[in-house]
Design an enzyme around this catalytic site. Structure first.
Site, short mmCIF file in Angstrom:
data_model
loop_
_atom_site.label_atom_id
_atom_site.label_comp_id
_atom_site.label_asym_id
_atom_site.label_seq_id
_atom_site.Cartn_x
_atom_site.Cartn_y
_atom_site.Cartn_z
CE LYS A 140 -2.70 2.51 3.56
NZ LYS A 140 -1.47 3.21 4.47
CG ASN A 141 2.04 2.82 3.52
OD1 ASN A 141 1.15 3.37 3.34
ND2 ASN A 141 2.52 2.54 4.60
CB CYS B 145 -5.01 6.50 10.82
SG CYS B 145 -5.70 5.11 9.77
NE ARG C 240 -0.19 10.23 10.54
CZ ARG C 240 -0.69 9.17 9.95
NH1 ARG C 240 -1.99 8.88 9.79
NH2 ARG C 240 0.09 8.51 8.99
NE ARG D 140 -7.14 4.66 4.71
CZ ARG D 140 -6.02 5.22 5.74
NH1 ARG D 140 -6.41 5.54 7.11
NH2 ARG D 140 -4.93 5.08 5.43
CG ASP E 232 1.67 1.22 9.85
OD1 ASP E 232 1.52 2.22 10.64
OD2 ASP E 232 1.84 1.61 8.64
C1 UD1 Z 1 3.81 6.84 6.90
C2 UD1 Z 1 2.79 5.64 6.76
C3 UD1 Z 1 2.24 4.86 7.67
C4 UD1 Z 1 3.18 4.71 8.88
C5 UD1 Z 1 4.49 5.63 8.95
C6 UD1 Z 1 5.37 5.42 10.05
C7 UD1 Z 1 2.09 6.53 4.29
C8 UD1 Z 1 1.05 6.70 3.50
N1 UD1 Z 1 1.82 6.16 5.67
O1 UD1 Z 1 2.85 7.75 7.69
O2 UD1 Z 1 1.42 3.98 7.60
O3 UD1 Z 1 2.62 4.52 10.02
O4 UD1 Z 1 4.78 6.26 7.95
O5 UD1 Z 1 6.04 4.10 9.43
O6 UD1 Z 1 3.04 6.03 3.79
N2 UD1 Z 1 6.73 13.92 11.49
C9 UD1 Z 1 6.81 15.21 11.67
N3 UD1 Z 1 7.02 16.13 10.83
C10 UD1 Z 1 6.76 16.11 9.43
C11 UD1 Z 1 6.69 14.39 9.24
C12 UD1 Z 1 6.41 13.53 10.22
O7 UD1 Z 1 7.12 15.80 13.09
O8 UD1 Z 1 6.97 16.61 8.62
C13 UD1 Z 1 6.61 12.89 12.37
C14 UD1 Z 1 5.17 12.21 12.54
O9 UD1 Z 1 4.30 13.20 13.49
C15 UD1 Z 1 5.56 11.02 13.30
C16 UD1 Z 1 6.85 10.75 12.97
O10 UD1 Z 1 7.49 11.83 12.23
O11 UD1 Z 1 5.62 11.15 14.56
C17 UD1 Z 1 7.09 9.69 11.74
O12 UD1 Z 1 6.02 10.10 10.57
P1 UD1 Z 1 6.14 9.66 9.04
O13 UD1 Z 1 7.28 8.45 9.03
O14 UD1 Z 1 6.36 11.01 8.14
O15 UD1 Z 1 4.84 8.74 8.91
P2 UD1 Z 1 3.73 9.36 7.78
O16 UD1 Z 1 4.42 9.58 6.50
O17 UD1 Z 1 2.60 10.01 8.26
#
Ligand code: UD1
Length: 419
Positions: free
Chosen positions: A22-23, A118, A123, A398, A306
């Site tokens: 998916k991702n 979610c 986020r 999803r 996850d």
């Molecule tokens: C992606 C995945 C999700 C998975 C997560 C962690 C997708 C669509 N989703 O989510 O399924 O659970 O990776 O493996 O691929 N953060 C910040 N600032 C930012 C970006 C992230 O502070 O600009 C923080 C987030 O709040 C979180 C951490 O970094 O605490 C990790 O987030 P991130 O790896 O970016 O997750 P997602 O991309 O939201």
């Protein structure tokens, strides 16, 4: 409303095929916006997040044809960088943030409403924006949409203060057509980050180092369409591995990559579950009683956040006390309250959950609180006494293709019902 109704206590046995990641697909689909061409993508899961992404891109002029798990994408009709009219669809999914990187890369400007996804904690996308800014983009928040614009994009060194999957991929999307070299430091190393980098390289990009914490992207002038085969889904693989472990028998999970599953495999073995890697398959044999274990979620190759919810079900049935520390998202234990209604003995304080194992969970009505929590509740239902009814299953749709059908093929008694 649709629910899953599960009759617990049936053993699972047999073989199951894992679908594409998916991702990875949710990054590959927007990556096709980087040029005007045709792509043939194999192993694309038929899940709601993909359907939603297609819906958004169709509005931008992209066309799709699906034949089984093969998705043909034609981005020749792409005609816009302004996604603000599609706020409703975009705000329903997290991965819509990749539209910013892809459209910025292609048009040097983009207007994209803020993403959804979610509700598992705060986020933000500040690291994505930090990356775009470093490449030369000006960023504004205009009525709830991110507006980015650059006269030209120039390669830069970007250090991510926090390992972020989304920021790593989004910066790669914006940087592949930039002038000069971009270096992403403290980059995410998840298998889907590598898969998207491989896909971009198939399009003609020059990305090196994906899978390590330093990714180097040398900008190219042009990209083109390609054929690609998406890697298997790490989280779906893990979910089925835990389902097999819970139900005590022997399941072969085919089309899985054992290397991607090392953190889970070693935790399952620690808990007394037999895991045998067989080339492109993983055989799992559950054996009660399970031993308790502690898990701390971490970026890859650490234990994936996850899979935190699915493995909690195994801990709920283990001998003794298990502890989960959630270090990625600060609000990923909402599901515990629902599972307490099934007899789980678990307490949550801040980012830590303490689980005292119990002999038996008891079926009742529970509400999926997000995608992986929903899957975990179905797993709980497989081993609970009597009937478990899981509502809010749109979350599960999803990210899992044919979840009920797959579990039924292994012998589970699970039905999708309209109530
Ligand atoms: C992606 C995945 C999700 C998975 C997560 C962690 C997708 C669509 N989703 O989510 O399924 O659970 O990776 O493996 O691929 N953060 C910040 N600032 C930012 C970006 C992230 O502070 O600009 C923080 C987030 O709040 C979180 C951490 O970094 O605490 C990790 O987030 P991130 O790896 O970016 O997750 P997602 O991309 O939201």
């Amino acid at each position: 409303m649709e629910i899953y109704e599960i009759e617990g206590g049936h053993k699972l046995e047999g073989e199951i095929n894992v679908t594409g990641a998916k991702n990875a697909v949710l990054g590959i689909i927007p990556a096709t916006l980087l040029c005007s061409d045709v792509f043939t993508i194999e192993n694309v899961p038929n899940i709601n997040d993909v359907v939603k992404y297609k819906k958004i891109l169709k509005k931008l002029g992209v066309t799709f044809e699906r034949d089984g798990d093969v998705l043909t994408i034609n981005s020749k009709g792409l005609c816009d960088y302004d996604c603000s009219p599609y706020e409703d669809e975009i705000s329903e999914m997290r991965a819509s943030y990749y539209l910013i990187g892809a459209l910025l890369g292609r048009y040097k400007k983009a207007i994209v409403p803020l993403p959804g996804g979610c509700s598992i904690g705060d986020r933000p996308i500040d690291l994505h924006l930090k990356g775009f800014r470093a490449l030369g983009a000006k960023i504004e928040n205009v009525h709830g949409a991110i507006s980015v614009e650059a006269e030209k994009l120039k390669g830069a060194r970007i250090y991510l203060d926090f390992v972020s999957v989304g920021a790593t991929i989004n910066i790669m999307l914006a940087a592949v057509l930039a002038e000069g070299e971009t270096v992403i430091e403290n980059a995410a190393k998840e298998p889907h980050v590598v898969d998207i980098a491989n896909f971009l390289n198939h399009m003609g990009a020059n990305i090196k180092g994906a899978g390590t914490d330093t990714i180097k992207i040398r900008g190219v002038k042009k990209l083109h369409g390609c054929d690609y085969n998406v890697i298997p889904d790490q989280i779906a693989t893990g979910t089925y591995m835990i389902a097999a472990a819970l139900t005590d028998v022997d399941v072969l999970i085919k089309n899985a990559i054992p290397k991607h599953m090392e953190a889970l495999t070693s935790k399952l073995r620690e808990m007394g579950v037999e895991v045998i890697n067989e080339g492109f398959g993983i055989r799992v044999r559950g054996k009660r009683p399970f031993k308790s274990a502690d898990v701390k979620t971490l970026p890859y190759p650490g234990f994936p956040t996850d899979l935190q919810q699915p493995i909690a079900i195994l801990m709920m049935l283990a001998d003794g006390v298990s502890i989960i520390e959630e270090s990625i998202f600060e609000n990923r234990f909402k599901y515990i309250e629902e599972l307490r209604r099934m007899g789980a003995d678990a307490t949550v304080k801040d980012r830590t959950c303490v689980i005292q194992g119990t002999d038996q969970l008891s079926g009742t009505q529970v509400r999926a609180t997000d995608l992986r929590a929903g899957a975990a509740m179905v797993l709980a239902g497989l081993v609970a006494d009597g009937f478990t009814r899981v509502s809010n299953i749109h979350y599960i749709d999803r990210g899992y293709e044919d979840f009920d059908k797959n579990l039924r093929s292994l012998g589970a008694v699970i039905e999708r019902k309209e109530v």
